[in-house]
Design a protein around this motif. Structure first.
Motif, PDB file in Angstrom:
ATOM      1  N   LEU A   1       0.832  -1.200   0.000  1.00 33.26           N
ATOM      2  CA  LEU A   1       0.000   0.000   0.000  1.00 33.26           C
ATOM      3  C   LEU A   1       0.869   1.253   0.000  1.00 33.26           C
ATOM      4  O   LEU A   1       2.044   1.218   0.357  1.00 33.26           O
ATOM      5  N   HIS A   2       0.254   2.362  -0.367  1.00 25.49           N
ATOM      6  CA  HIS A   2       0.945   3.650  -0.322  1.00 25.49           C
ATOM      7  C   HIS A   2       0.599   4.420   0.941  1.00 25.49           C
ATOM      8  O   HIS A   2       1.176   5.454   1.226  1.00 25.49           O
ATOM      9  N   THR A   3      -0.389   3.931   1.679  1.00 26.65           N
ATOM     10  CA  THR A   3      -0.765   4.580   2.937  1.00 26.65           C
ATOM     11  C   THR A   3      -0.936   3.515   4.006  1.00 26.65           C
ATOM     12  O   THR A   3      -0.931   2.318   3.722  1.00 26.65           O
ATOM     13  N   ASN A   4      -1.106   3.952   5.245  1.00 26.33           N
ATOM     14  CA  ASN A   4      -1.298   3.015   6.346  1.00 26.33           C
ATOM     15  C   ASN A   4      -2.764   2.678   6.588  1.00 26.33           C
ATOM     16  O   ASN A   4      -3.076   1.854   7.430  1.00 26.33           O
ATOM     17  N   TRP A   5      -3.672   3.307   5.849  1.00 25.14           N
ATOM     18  CA  TRP A   5      -5.083   3.251   6.215  1.00 25.14           C
ATOM     19  C   TRP A   5      -5.630   1.828   6.224  1.00 25.14           C
ATOM     20  O   TRP A   5      -6.150   1.346   7.213  1.00 25.14           O
TER      21      TRP A   5
ATOM     22  N   GLY B   1       8.913  -1.076   4.737  1.00 24.71           N
ATOM     23  CA  GLY B   1       8.672  -0.130   3.669  1.00 24.71           C
ATOM     24  C   GLY B   1       7.183   0.061   3.460  1.00 24.71           C
ATOM     25  O   GLY B   1       6.447   0.356   4.405  1.00 24.71           O
ATOM     26  N   ASN B   2       6.725  -0.122   2.227  1.00 25.67           N
ATOM     27  CA  ASN B   2       5.295  -0.035   1.935  1.00 25.67           C
ATOM     28  C   ASN B   2       4.594  -1.388   2.018  1.00 25.67           C
ATOM     29  O   ASN B   2       3.418  -1.493   1.698  1.00 25.67           O
ATOM     30  N   ASP B   3       5.331  -2.400   2.427  1.00 24.67           N
ATOM     31  CA  ASP B   3       4.747  -3.737   2.536  1.00 24.67           C
ATOM     32  C   ASP B   3       4.300  -3.984   3.973  1.00 24.67           C
ATOM     33  O   ASP B   3       5.049  -3.737   4.925  1.00 24.67           O
TER      34      ASP B   3
END
Length: 323
Positions: free
Chosen positions: A6-10, A40-42
């Motif tokens: 993802l690009h965000t934590n939501w 990272g983003n994973d």
């Protein structure tokens, strides 16, 4: 291990909160989370290893050709009751009454039900547990009975109700979203019991001829209706000789047809009512083995074509007609 990029934590934080709350429910048919971490983003979630795979894979395994004895179908009924109870616990969590929160899973399907076959005290066939809370969330029962959810992935479209928006835009779903999906899942389970995985695959292929995404509904000039192939299969099951008289499969099929696969949401029963009906069947089955396998199949049957003669019967009929 489940990985999300993802690009965000939501979404990650939402799923983690849902899983943590499920953990507090301590329901035997809900998956337990071991831990989570980010790189990272994973985002990663760790769960106990389901050695039986998911339900869809389990249907293809050694149990596929097993004789459907009263004991086996009793296990199927027990697992269906457990899954309904787990969904009821998500919808109306008793341990969270003080927080006044409810939940929706929004992704119920065979691949999101996993099988554990190595737990002490369990039936050798195992125990089913609901997993994958990626679309799920809890929400306040006071403010609204609706919850906003981002669109399901492609594989969830098949089991989503007519209210689902296929363009993946924000959609509103309620408890009865899950009830439609449960109807789809239970129907396929019944198809597997009677006909094995070949019949499940045929059922899906027939649906796909009308709807490429294999939804259980179809669009008409006047709105939506249950897909014609689904209605056809339900009729086939009702006509099957293994489903005549007073039997479990006939009773659960009536619930699926009349109270779960209903286009109008307010016509679908809630999870606690479904759990009650299944528990009633469970109690009845304890004293009546014939109730599990049908009037003419007290000692069980092998999976075969639904509502149609099997190969040996068909050959015999062709031979007699040639005479």
């Amino acid at each position: 291990m489940k990985r999300i990029v993802l690009h965000t934590n939501w979404d990650h934080s939402r799923e983690l909160r849902f899983l943590q709350r499920l953990q507090r429910l301590q329901h035997p048919h809900l998956i337990k989370i071991i831990g989570s971490f980010r790189s990272g983003n994973d985002h990663f979630f760790l769960f106990p290893w389901a050695n039986g795979g998911d339900l869809q894979s389990w249907w293809k395994g050694e149990r596929n050709s097993e004789k459907r004895t009263p004991e086996m179908i009793h296990w199927v009924l027990k697992q269906m009751t457990g899954i309904a109870s787990a969904v009821s616990e998500i919808h109306f969590p008793r341990e969270m009454a003080a927080e006044d929160e409810s939940g929706c899973h929004c992704g119920l399907k065979p691949s999101n039900v996993v099988v554990f076959t190595d737990e002490p005290g369990e039936n050798p066939r195992g125990i089913l547990r609901i997993t994958d809370a990626g679309l799920a969330r809890f929400y306040s029962k006071v403010t609204s009975r609706w919850v906003e959810s981002s669109g399901p992935d492609e594989s969830s479209i098949e089991y989503g109700p007519p209210s689902f928006k296929r363009d993946r835009s924000i959609d509103k779903v309620s408890h009865r979203y899950d009830m439609w999906s449960l109807g789809c899942l239970l129907l396929e389970f019944i198809v597997w019991v009677l006909g094995g995985v070949d019949e499940v695959n045929k059922f899906r292929a027939d649906k796909e001829k009308r709807c490429p995404s294999r939804e259980f509904y179809q669009k008409t000039l006047f709105g939506y209706e249950v897909q014609s192939e689904v209605r056809h299969y339900i009729d086939l099951i009702f006509s099957d000789k293994r489903c005549q008289g007073d039997c479990f499969i006939r009773d659960i099929l009536k619930i699926i047809k009349n109270h779960l696969l209903k286009v109008k949401e307010d016509k679908r029963i809630i999870s606690t009512v479904l759990e009650y009906h299944l528990l009633t069947m469970w109690e009845k089955a304890k004293s009546s083995p014939g109730y599990l396998c049908g009037r003419d199949s007290e000692f069980g049957f092998y999976p075969g074509p639904i509502g149609r003669p099997n190969d040996s019967t068909a050959k015999k009929m062709n031979y007699l007609s040639s005479k």
